[in-house]
Design a protein around this motif. Structure first.
Motif, PDB file in Angstrom:
ATOM      1  N   PHE A  33       0.848  -1.194   0.000  1.00 52.17           N
ATOM      2  CA  PHE A  33       0.000   0.000   0.000  1.00 52.17           C
ATOM      3  C   PHE A  33       0.882   1.241   0.000  1.00 52.17           C
ATOM      4  O   PHE A  33       0.648   2.191  -0.742  1.00 52.17           O
ATOM      5  CB  PHE A  33      -0.899  -0.027   1.244  1.00 52.17           C
ATOM      6  CG  PHE A  33      -1.776   1.183   1.383  1.00 52.17           C
ATOM      7  CD1 PHE A  33      -3.023   1.214   0.791  1.00 52.17           C
ATOM      8  CD2 PHE A  33      -1.355   2.289   2.116  1.00 52.17           C
ATOM      9  CE1 PHE A  33      -3.844   2.331   0.924  1.00 52.17           C
ATOM     10  CE2 PHE A  33      -2.165   3.399   2.247  1.00 52.17           C
ATOM     11  CZ  PHE A  33      -3.410   3.417   1.643  1.00 52.17           C
ATOM     12  N   ARG A  34       1.912   1.238   0.835  1.00 55.19           N
ATOM     13  CA  ARG A  34       2.817   2.396   0.936  1.00 55.19           C
ATOM     14  C   ARG A  34       3.498   2.678  -0.393  1.00 55.19           C
ATOM     15  O   ARG A  34       3.694   3.824  -0.751  1.00 55.19           O
ATOM     16  CB  ARG A  34       3.849   2.178   2.044  1.00 55.19           C
ATOM     17  CG  ARG A  34       4.835   3.310   2.175  1.00 55.19           C
ATOM     18  CD  ARG A  34       4.149   4.647   2.546  1.00 55.19           C
ATOM     19  NE  ARG A  34       5.062   5.752   2.358  1.00 55.19           N
ATOM     20  CZ  ARG A  34       4.781   6.871   1.696  1.00 55.19           C
ATOM     21  NH1 ARG A  34       3.586   7.084   1.198  1.00 55.19           N
ATOM     22  NH2 ARG A  34       5.675   7.811   1.550  1.00 55.19           N
ATOM     23  N   LYS A  35       3.858   1.648  -1.143  1.00 53.95           N
ATOM     24  CA  LYS A  35       4.507   1.852  -2.446  1.00 53.95           C
ATOM     25  C   LYS A  35       3.544   2.534  -3.416  1.00 53.95           C
ATOM     26  O   LYS A  35       3.944   3.434  -4.148  1.00 53.95           O
ATOM     27  CB  LYS A  35       4.998   0.519  -3.021  1.00 53.95           C
ATOM     28  CG  LYS A  35       5.759   0.673  -4.315  1.00 53.95           C
ATOM     29  CD  LYS A  35       7.002   1.517  -4.124  1.00 53.95           C
ATOM     30  CE  LYS A  35       7.784   1.650  -5.411  1.00 53.95           C
ATOM     31  NZ  LYS A  35       8.879   2.616  -5.282  1.00 53.95           N
ATOM     32  N   ILE A  36       2.293   2.131  -3.408  1.00 52.08           N
ATOM     33  CA  ILE A  36       1.295   2.773  -4.269  1.00 52.08           C
ATOM     34  C   ILE A  36       1.132   4.236  -3.848  1.00 52.08           C
ATOM     35  O   ILE A  36       1.080   5.138  -4.695  1.00 52.08           O
ATOM     36  CB  ILE A  36      -0.057   2.026  -4.203  1.00 52.08           C
ATOM     37  CG1 ILE A  36       0.094   0.599  -4.731  1.00 52.08           C
ATOM     38  CG2 ILE A  36      -1.144   2.793  -4.954  1.00 52.08           C
ATOM     39  CD1 ILE A  36       0.494   0.491  -6.192  1.00 52.08           C
ATOM     40  N   LEU A 120      -4.449   6.930  -3.054  1.00 51.13           N
ATOM     41  CA  LEU A 120      -4.588   7.972  -4.070  1.00 51.13           C
ATOM     42  C   LEU A 120      -5.220   9.241  -3.497  1.00 51.13           C
ATOM     43  O   LEU A 120      -4.882  10.341  -3.917  1.00 51.13           O
ATOM     44  CB  LEU A 120      -5.422   7.450  -5.241  1.00 51.13           C
ATOM     45  CG  LEU A 120      -4.900   6.168  -5.900  1.00 51.13           C
ATOM     46  CD1 LEU A 120      -5.835   5.730  -7.013  1.00 51.13           C
ATOM     47  CD2 LEU A 120      -3.488   6.342  -6.402  1.00 51.13           C
ATOM     48  N   CYS A 121      -6.114   9.087  -2.553  1.00 53.13           N
ATOM     49  CA  CYS A 121      -6.842  10.232  -1.995  1.00 53.13           C
ATOM     50  C   CYS A 121      -6.080  10.968  -0.888  1.00 53.13           C
ATOM     51  O   CYS A 121      -6.222  12.175  -0.739  1.00 53.13           O
ATOM     52  CB  CYS A 121      -8.200   9.785  -1.465  1.00 53.13           C
ATOM     53  SG  CYS A 121      -9.289   9.103  -2.733  1.00 53.13           S
ATOM     54  N   ASN A 122      -5.305  10.247  -0.114  1.00 54.68           N
ATOM     55  CA  ASN A 122      -4.621  10.869   1.025  1.00 54.68           C
ATOM     56  C   ASN A 122      -3.594  11.912   0.610  1.00 54.68           C
ATOM     57  O   ASN A 122      -3.238  12.786   1.401  1.00 54.68           O
ATOM     58  CB  ASN A 122      -3.971   9.810   1.905  1.00 54.68           C
ATOM     59  CG  ASN A 122      -4.979   9.013   2.696  1.00 54.68           C
ATOM     60  OD1 ASN A 122      -6.154   9.361   2.782  1.00 54.68           O
ATOM     61  ND2 ASN A 122      -4.532   7.915   3.270  1.00 54.68           N
ATOM     62  N   TYR A 165      -8.115  11.670  11.778  1.00 61.19           N
ATOM     63  CA  TYR A 165      -7.808  10.287  12.124  1.00 61.19           C
ATOM     64  C   TYR A 165      -7.684   9.486  10.832  1.00 61.19           C
ATOM     65  O   TYR A 165      -8.000   9.978   9.748  1.00 61.19           O
ATOM     66  CB  TYR A 165      -8.876   9.692  13.042  1.00 61.19           C
ATOM     67  CG  TYR A 165     -10.226   9.484  12.382  1.00 61.19           C
ATOM     68  CD1 TYR A 165     -10.604   8.218  11.924  1.00 61.19           C
ATOM     69  CD2 TYR A 165     -11.120  10.538  12.222  1.00 61.19           C
ATOM     70  CE1 TYR A 165     -11.845   8.030  11.320  1.00 61.19           C
ATOM     71  CE2 TYR A 165     -12.350  10.349  11.620  1.00 61.19           C
ATOM     72  CZ  TYR A 165     -12.702   9.093  11.171  1.00 61.19           C
ATOM     73  OH  TYR A 165     -13.919   8.903  10.570  1.00 61.19           O
ATOM     74  N   VAL A 166      -7.208   8.275  10.939  1.00 66.18           N
ATOM     75  CA  VAL A 166      -7.152   7.363   9.799  1.00 66.18           C
ATOM     76  C   VAL A 166      -8.181   6.273  10.056  1.00 66.18           C
ATOM     77  O   VAL A 166      -8.160   5.623  11.106  1.00 66.18           O
ATOM     78  CB  VAL A 166      -5.733   6.763   9.629  1.00 66.18           C
ATOM     79  CG1 VAL A 166      -5.707   5.751   8.483  1.00 66.18           C
ATOM     80  CG2 VAL A 166      -4.710   7.859   9.390  1.00 66.18           C
ATOM     81  N   ASP A 167      -9.110   6.103   9.113  1.00 65.92           N
ATOM     82  CA  ASP A 167     -10.169   5.110   9.307  1.00 65.92           C
ATOM     83  C   ASP A 167      -9.661   3.699   9.011  1.00 65.92           C
ATOM     84  O   ASP A 167      -8.503   3.505   8.623  1.00 65.92           O
ATOM     85  CB  ASP A 167     -11.423   5.473   8.527  1.00 65.92           C
ATOM     86  CG  ASP A 167     -11.294   5.323   7.014  1.00 65.92           C
ATOM     87  OD1 ASP A 167     -10.305   4.733   6.531  1.00 65.92           O
ATOM     88  OD2 ASP A 167     -12.196   5.797   6.310  1.00 65.92           O
ATOM     89  N   LYS A 168     -10.522   2.706   9.178  1.00 68.66           N
ATOM     90  CA  LYS A 168     -10.139   1.305   8.992  1.00 68.66           C
ATOM     91  C   LYS A 168      -9.656   1.015   7.580  1.00 68.66           C
ATOM     92  O   LYS A 168      -8.822   0.139   7.378  1.00 68.66           O
ATOM     93  CB  LYS A 168     -11.313   0.377   9.325  1.00 68.66           C
ATOM     94  CG  LYS A 168     -11.638   0.307  10.813  1.00 68.66           C
ATOM     95  CD  LYS A 168     -12.690  -0.731  11.095  1.00 68.66           C
ATOM     96  CE  LYS A 168     -14.056  -0.156  10.753  1.00 68.66           C
ATOM     97  NZ  LYS A 168     -15.175  -1.035  11.076  1.00 68.66           N
ATOM     98  N   ALA A 169     -10.164   1.745   6.604  1.00 66.75           N
ATOM     99  CA  ALA A 169      -9.769   1.521   5.215  1.00 66.75           C
ATOM    100  C   ALA A 169      -8.439   2.200   4.879  1.00 66.75           C
ATOM    101  O   ALA A 169      -7.855   1.919   3.836  1.00 66.75           O
ATOM    102  CB  ALA A 169     -10.857   2.042   4.271  1.00 66.75           C
ATOM    103  N   GLY A 170      -7.983   3.099   5.745  1.00 65.21           N
ATOM    104  CA  GLY A 170      -6.725   3.804   5.500  1.00 65.21           C
ATOM    105  C   GLY A 170      -6.875   5.239   5.057  1.00 65.21           C
ATOM    106  O   GLY A 170      -5.893   5.922   4.771  1.00 65.21           O
TER     107      GLY A 170
END
Length: 175
Positions: A33-36, A120-122, A165-170
């Protein structure tokens, strides 16, 4: 990718998200996920890093940013890719706009790739932080019916009422 017929985030903006999602679909077993997220940051953040002198806490820059969003709304209407609505300017409130249609989110939903959308959104949060601003967002098009943006200076009292905050989905989100 996309050439001049795509407006969001500049030429190819929507297509870069779709290309990243396609890469993820093929390589999800070996890519993190971090690489994306890093790939998306490398595409979006360089332009914002060149604007580090901008300070949304100052009225001039805040108004200029609002005008940039008004222009983006016109471009979205011209290209019919994103549906964007910008609220009237109020110097005493955060700048507010929302997307009620997002081709990248629609693609992710259609192809079962919503798990990568936070990557992509963060980046929207990170881009605003480079302008001495903060994004307050409660939902996105991939996990709700709109992607809402309230943008204020990083010293604005409004932020005290909107913890992040960061939700369960990230997704980075605010209450």
């Amino acid at each position: 990718m996309g050439g001049s017929k795509n407006f969001h985030n500049g030429a190819g903006g929507t297509y870069d998200c779709i290309a990243i999602m396609s890469y993820y679909a093929v390589c999800r077993d070996v890519v993190s996920f971090r690489k994306i997220e890093e790939i998306e940051e490398n595409l979006i953040l360089p332009a914002f890093r060149r604007l580090r002198f901008v300070d949304i806490n100052k009225p001039f820059w805040r108004k200029l940013m609002y005008r940039a969003f008004q222009n983006a709304e016109k471009q979205c209407a011209k290209w019919h890719d994103y549906e964007m609505h910008v609220a009237p300017y109020d110097k005493d409130k955060p700048i507010y706009y929302e997307f009620t249609a997002c081709p990248a989110a629609e693609f992710a939903i259609k192809h079962g790739l919503t798990d990568i959308m936070p990557a992509l959104c963060n980046v929207d949060f990170a881009s605003m932080e480079l302008l001495n601003a903060r994004l307050v967002r409660k939902t996105t098009c991939s996990n709700g019916c709109k992607c809402d943006y309230s943008i204020c200076g990083d010293r604005d009292d409004y932020l005290k009422e909107q913890p992040e905050y960061v939700d369960k989905a990230g997704f980075r989100r605010n209450t």
